[in-house]
Design a protein around this motif. Sequence first.
Motif, PDB file in Angstrom:
ATOM      1  N   ALA A 131       0.854  -1.194   0.000  1.00  0.00           N
ATOM      2  CA  ALA A 131       0.000   0.000   0.000  1.00  0.00           C
ATOM      3  C   ALA A 131       0.886   1.239   0.000  1.00  0.00           C
ATOM      4  O   ALA A 131       2.007   1.203   0.507  1.00  0.00           O
ATOM      5  N   GLY A 132       0.349   2.298  -0.545  1.00  0.00           N
ATOM      6  CA  GLY A 132       1.094   3.554  -0.566  1.00  0.00           C
ATOM      7  C   GLY A 132       0.773   4.324  -1.827  1.00  0.00           C
ATOM      8  O   GLY A 132       0.137   3.790  -2.759  1.00  0.00           O
ATOM      9  N   HIS A 133       1.185   5.582  -1.834  1.00  0.00           N
ATOM     10  CA  HIS A 133       0.877   6.442  -2.977  1.00  0.00           C
ATOM     11  C   HIS A 133       2.069   7.366  -3.210  1.00  0.00           C
ATOM     12  O   HIS A 133       2.491   8.075  -2.282  1.00  0.00           O
ATOM     13  N   ILE A 134       2.597   7.346  -4.409  1.00  0.00           N
ATOM     14  CA  ILE A 134       3.731   8.220  -4.751  1.00  0.00           C
ATOM     15  C   ILE A 134       3.261   9.221  -5.794  1.00  0.00           C
ATOM     16  O   ILE A 134       2.724   8.828  -6.848  1.00  0.00           O
ATOM     17  N   ILE A 135       3.441  10.504  -5.494  1.00  0.00           N
ATOM     18  CA  ILE A 135       3.104  11.542  -6.474  1.00  0.00           C
ATOM     19  C   ILE A 135       4.402  12.242  -6.862  1.00  0.00           C
ATOM     20  O   ILE A 135       5.098  12.811  -6.010  1.00  0.00           O
ATOM     21  N   ASN A 136       4.722  12.169  -8.136  1.00  0.00           N
ATOM     22  CA  ASN A 136       5.938  12.801  -8.645  1.00  0.00           C
ATOM     23  C   ASN A 136       5.565  14.132  -9.283  1.00  0.00           C
ATOM     24  O   ASN A 136       4.675  14.187 -10.141  1.00  0.00           O
ATOM     25  N   ILE A 137       6.238  15.182  -8.862  1.00  0.00           N
ATOM     26  CA  ILE A 137       5.970  16.475  -9.485  1.00  0.00           C
ATOM     27  C   ILE A 137       6.911  16.614 -10.680  1.00  0.00           C
ATOM     28  O   ILE A 137       8.124  16.795 -10.535  1.00  0.00           O
ATOM     29  N   GLY A 138       6.319  16.447 -11.855  1.00  0.00           N
ATOM     30  CA  GLY A 138       7.076  16.603 -13.106  1.00  0.00           C
ATOM     31  C   GLY A 138       6.942  18.027 -13.586  1.00  0.00           C
ATOM     32  O   GLY A 138       7.064  18.970 -12.799  1.00  0.00           O
ATOM     33  N   SER A 139       6.654  18.194 -14.859  1.00  0.00           N
ATOM     34  CA  SER A 139       6.521  19.542 -15.431  1.00  0.00           C
ATOM     35  C   SER A 139       6.081  19.415 -16.884  1.00  0.00           C
ATOM     36  O   SER A 139       6.298  18.366 -17.514  1.00  0.00           O
ATOM     37  N   THR A 140       5.528  20.505 -17.403  1.00  0.00           N
ATOM     38  CA  THR A 140       5.335  20.545 -18.863  1.00  0.00           C
ATOM     39  C   THR A 140       6.705  20.391 -19.543  1.00  0.00           C
ATOM     40  O   THR A 140       6.781  19.912 -20.674  1.00  0.00           O
ATOM     41  N   ALA A 141       7.773  20.773 -18.826  1.00  0.00           N
ATOM     42  CA  ALA A 141       9.129  20.603 -19.364  1.00  0.00           C
ATOM     43  C   ALA A 141       9.510  19.126 -19.488  1.00  0.00           C
ATOM     44  O   ALA A 141      10.519  18.793 -20.117  1.00  0.00           O
TER      45      ALA A 141
END
Length: 252
Positions: A131-141
Motif C-alpha cells: 500500500a502507498g501512494h507516490i506523487i511525482n511532481i514533473g513539469s510541462t518541461a
Amino acid sequence: MKEKTALITGATSGIGKATAELFAKQGFTLVLCGRRQERLDELKEALGKTVKVHTLSFDVRDREAVFEAIQSLPVEFMPIDILVNNAGNAHGLDPIYDGSMDDWDAMMDINVKGLLYVTKAILPQMVERKAGHIINIGSTAGKEVYPNGNVYCASKHAVDAINQGLRIDLNTHGIRVGAVNPGLVETEFSDVRFKGDSERASKVYQGFQPLKPEDIADIILFVVTRPYHVNIADLVVMPTAQASSTIVKKDL
Ligand code: NDP
Ligand code: 8X3
C-alpha cells in the motif's frame, strides 16, 4: 482511524509548502523536508498547532543523508502513506553550448537522482505493506523541450520516465504512482533559475495570470483523496493563458 501520513520533499517553498498547508487542513500527519531549517521550524510551529508535524533537513543529492533522515523517523510518523516527490528546481536558462556544467549537475542530481534516492528510502515499507501512494511532481518541461530548457527538460523527461517505471514495477504491489505536471507556477522557481535576479524572475510571470502554488496543492489533494482503486497516472495543468511551453498569451 489513523490519519494518513504524508512526506513532502521541498516543503519549504512554493508547491511543496502550499501542499503541506493544505494537507494540514485535512488533518494529515506530516513529514516535511527541505534544506532550510529555519523555514522548516516555522512550518512546524504553524502547522504543528493542528496536526502532527516532523521535519527532516537534508539535501536530496546526499544519498547517505537521505537514508539517515528517513531511517530516523519516529515511530508515530511511520509508515509513510503518501510520498510527494516535489523537491527540485531549474538552474539556468542557456543554450546548451553555453550551459554551466554545475547547473547541469545540480538539475540531474536534485531533480532526478534526489527523487530516486528518496523514493528508494521510502519504498521498502510500502512494498511490505502492499500500500502507498507516490506523487511525482514533473513539469510541462517533461512533456516538451523548449529553447534553452535543454537539461532542465531532460531532468523532467527523466521524472516522466521514472513515474512510468515506478508504476509498472509497483503494479503487483498495489502501490499507486502518478505525476502532476504543472506549467508556469509563480513560486521561487524563477528566482532560483536566475540565481537571485528577482527582476528577471518576476518578468516570467508578467502580463498573464500564472498558476499559484495553491492551485497545484489543490490538485495534489484531489489526487490523493480518490478512492484507492482510482490512480491518477499523469496529469498536465497549465494556466489558461498558456497553451504550451512557448505559447503564452501575455497582455504587456
Ligand atoms: P521553489 O523554488 O519555490 O521550491 C523548491 C523546493 O525544492 C524548495 O522547498 C527547496 O527547499 C527544495 N529543494 C531544492 N533543491 C533541493 C535539494 N538539493 N535538496 C532538498 N530540497 C531541495 O519551486 P517550486 O515550488 O516551483 O518547485 C517545486 C517543484 O515543482 C520542482 O520539482 C519544480 O521543478 C516543479 N515545477 C515547478 C513549476 C513552476 O513553474 N514553478 C512548473 C512545473 C514544475 P530548500 O531550498 O529548503 O532545500
Ligand atoms: C517549470 C515550468 O516552463 O518554467 O517546470 O519549465 S517551465
